[in-house]
Write an enzyme that holds these catalytic residues in place. Structure first.
Site, PDB file in Angstrom:
ATOM      1  N   GLY A  83      -7.860   8.372   7.559  1.00  0.00           N
ATOM      2  CA  GLY A  83      -8.021   8.673   8.986  1.00  0.00           C
ATOM      3  C   GLY A  83      -9.483   8.733   9.377  1.00  0.00           C
ATOM      4  O   GLY A  83     -10.365   8.362   8.591  1.00  0.00           O
ATOM      5  N   VAL A 107      -9.366  -0.090   3.789  1.00  0.00           N
ATOM      6  CA  VAL A 107      -9.783   0.187   5.165  1.00  0.00           C
ATOM      7  C   VAL A 107      -8.607  -0.115   6.090  1.00  0.00           C
ATOM      8  O   VAL A 107      -8.123  -1.255   6.137  1.00  0.00           O
ATOM      9  CB  VAL A 107     -10.992  -0.693   5.575  1.00  0.00           C
ATOM     10  CG1 VAL A 107     -11.495  -0.276   6.950  1.00  0.00           C
ATOM     11  CG2 VAL A 107     -12.121  -0.600   4.563  1.00  0.00           C
ATOM     12  N   ALA A 108      -8.157   0.902   6.809  1.00  0.00           N
ATOM     13  CA  ALA A 108      -7.024   0.717   7.713  1.00  0.00           C
ATOM     14  C   ALA A 108      -7.366   1.179   9.134  1.00  0.00           C
ATOM     15  O   ALA A 108      -7.307   0.398  10.094  1.00  0.00           O
ATOM     16  CB  ALA A 108      -5.805   1.494   7.197  1.00  0.00           C
ATOM     17  N   GLY A 134      -9.233   5.551   2.158  1.00  0.00           N
ATOM     18  CA  GLY A 134      -9.932   6.223   3.256  1.00  0.00           C
ATOM     19  C   GLY A 134     -11.298   5.631   3.532  1.00  0.00           C
ATOM     20  O   GLY A 134     -12.255   6.353   3.833  1.00  0.00           O
ATOM     21  N   ASP A 187       0.853  -1.197   0.000  1.00  0.00           N
ATOM     22  CA  ASP A 187       0.000   0.000   0.000  1.00  0.00           C
ATOM     23  C   ASP A 187       0.890   1.250   0.000  1.00  0.00           C
ATOM     24  O   ASP A 187       1.826   1.351   0.799  1.00  0.00           O
ATOM     25  CB  ASP A 187      -0.886  -0.038   1.264  1.00  0.00           C
ATOM     26  CG  ASP A 187      -2.015   0.972   1.215  1.00  0.00           C
ATOM     27  OD1 ASP A 187      -2.370   1.420   0.110  1.00  0.00           O
ATOM     28  OD2 ASP A 187      -2.549   1.303   2.291  1.00  0.00           O
ATOM     29  N   HIS A 188       0.607   2.199  -0.877  1.00  0.00           N
ATOM     30  CA  HIS A 188       1.324   3.487  -0.930  1.00  0.00           C
ATOM     31  C   HIS A 188       2.846   3.355  -1.026  1.00  0.00           C
ATOM     32  O   HIS A 188       3.583   4.035  -0.298  1.00  0.00           O
ATOM     33  CB  HIS A 188       0.982   4.354   0.301  1.00  0.00           C
ATOM     34  CG  HIS A 188      -0.416   4.861   0.286  1.00  0.00           C
ATOM     35  ND1 HIS A 188      -0.855   5.846  -0.571  1.00  0.00           N
ATOM     36  CD2 HIS A 188      -1.491   4.515   1.028  1.00  0.00           C
ATOM     37  CE1 HIS A 188      -2.143   6.081  -0.364  1.00  0.00           C
ATOM     38  NE2 HIS A 188      -2.556   5.278   0.600  1.00  0.00           N
TER      39      HIS A 188
END
Ligand code: 13P
Length: 280
Positions: free
Chosen positions: A175, A226-227, A204, A81-82
């Site tokens: 966030g 989803v984090a 997000g 991710d990213h």
């Protein structure tokens, strides 16, 4: 079973639903995610931030994710991710990732195209698809997140880079949202059309109202990240357990309830995006 990013995306495309992509941080969050995917018979993505691969933790976490995906009865992609650059991408590939995100969204447009295109080429030698990002998706604390991804730019970006899916800025942020976000559903549909029906990615995913998510999936979102809410599901239950005088101090037993909390949370997201039962 461990599968590529393209495999789960093509399943979502065929069935007109969305693959939930859960960030995992340790063995226990991975266990909760896999337990949910198996119970719901859903294809999923387990993804990891590059910082975890840059630390010693990566040497433990990556084999856990690979083993969990391999033994799972449902298709699981192990995704970076990213990823900010080629170093992080190479490291993730060495750790066994089967999907890569290259996030060049803070670079000037032409540089984002050049770097993403280069990573697509490298990953193609391994048969691994790449997620790009156009329109920087910041955090809920950032100002000026109103320059949503432009459909014409997206069309050029996709054509010149060859990405397998594209993360877009459409009212989302990373966030815990201070107030529920309103996604630009028409923009999602326009981006989908401009890119010739490419799978779009919604970052997000924590805290977006359910109805907005349903509409986003109908408009062409095929991967939802989803984090934050995975972390809260886990940590809230850890706090609860700590205050339970009957709790076990054997760490493996203590962790059973937080793992279960992650599982229950993931089940709600799997159902919401339409992935439940799709692994059969
Ligand atoms: P949240 O932490 O807001 O769920 O975002 C996750 C994400 O997009 C990871 O890339």
């Amino acid at each position: 079973m461990l599968v590529t990013l393209q495999k789960v995306l093509s399943m979502a495309e065929e069935g007109g639903y969305c693959i939930p992509a859960f960030n995992v941080y340790n063995m226990e969050t991975a266990m909760g995610v896999i337990a949910a995917a198996e119970e719901a018979k859903a294809p999923i993505i387990m993804q990891v931030y590059p910082r975890l691969f840059a630390e010693k933790a990566g040497y433990y976490l990556a084999p856990v994710v690979v083993a969990a995906a391999r033994q799972a009865s449902v298709p699981v992609c192990f995704h970076l991710d990213h990823g900010p650059g080629e170093l992080e991408v190479t490291r993730a590939l060495r750790f066994g990732a089967t999907g890569i995100m290259l996030d060049g969204s803070t670079l000037p447009f032409e540089e984002n195209i050049a770097l993403t295109g280069q990573v697509v080429k490298t990953c193609s030698y391994l048969g691994i698809g790449v997620e790009g990002e156009l329109g920087h998706i910041g955090t809920v604390n950032d100002e000026g997140m109103d320059e949503f991804t432009c459909p014409e730019d997206a069309a050029r970006f996709v054509k010149e880079t060859g990405v397998s899916c594209l993360a877009v800025l459409v009212g989302n942020a990373h966030g815990r949202y201070k107030k529920p976000p309103k996604l630009d559903i028409e923009r999602i549909a326009a981006l989908r059309e401009a890119t010739g029906g490419l799978p779009l990615v919604l970052h997000g995913g924590s805290g977006i109202p359910d109805e907005e998510i349903r509409q986003a999936v109908a408009a062409g979102i095929r991967k939802m990240n989803v984090a934050t809410d995975v972390c809260y599901a886990f940590l809230d239950r850890v706090h609860e357990e700590l205050h339970d005088p009957k709790r076990s101090v054997a760490v493996d037993n203590f962790m059973k309830q937080p793992i279960e909390a992650v599982k229950q949370f993931c089940l709600t997201r799997i159902e919401l995006v339409g992935a439940k039962g799709k692994a059969i």
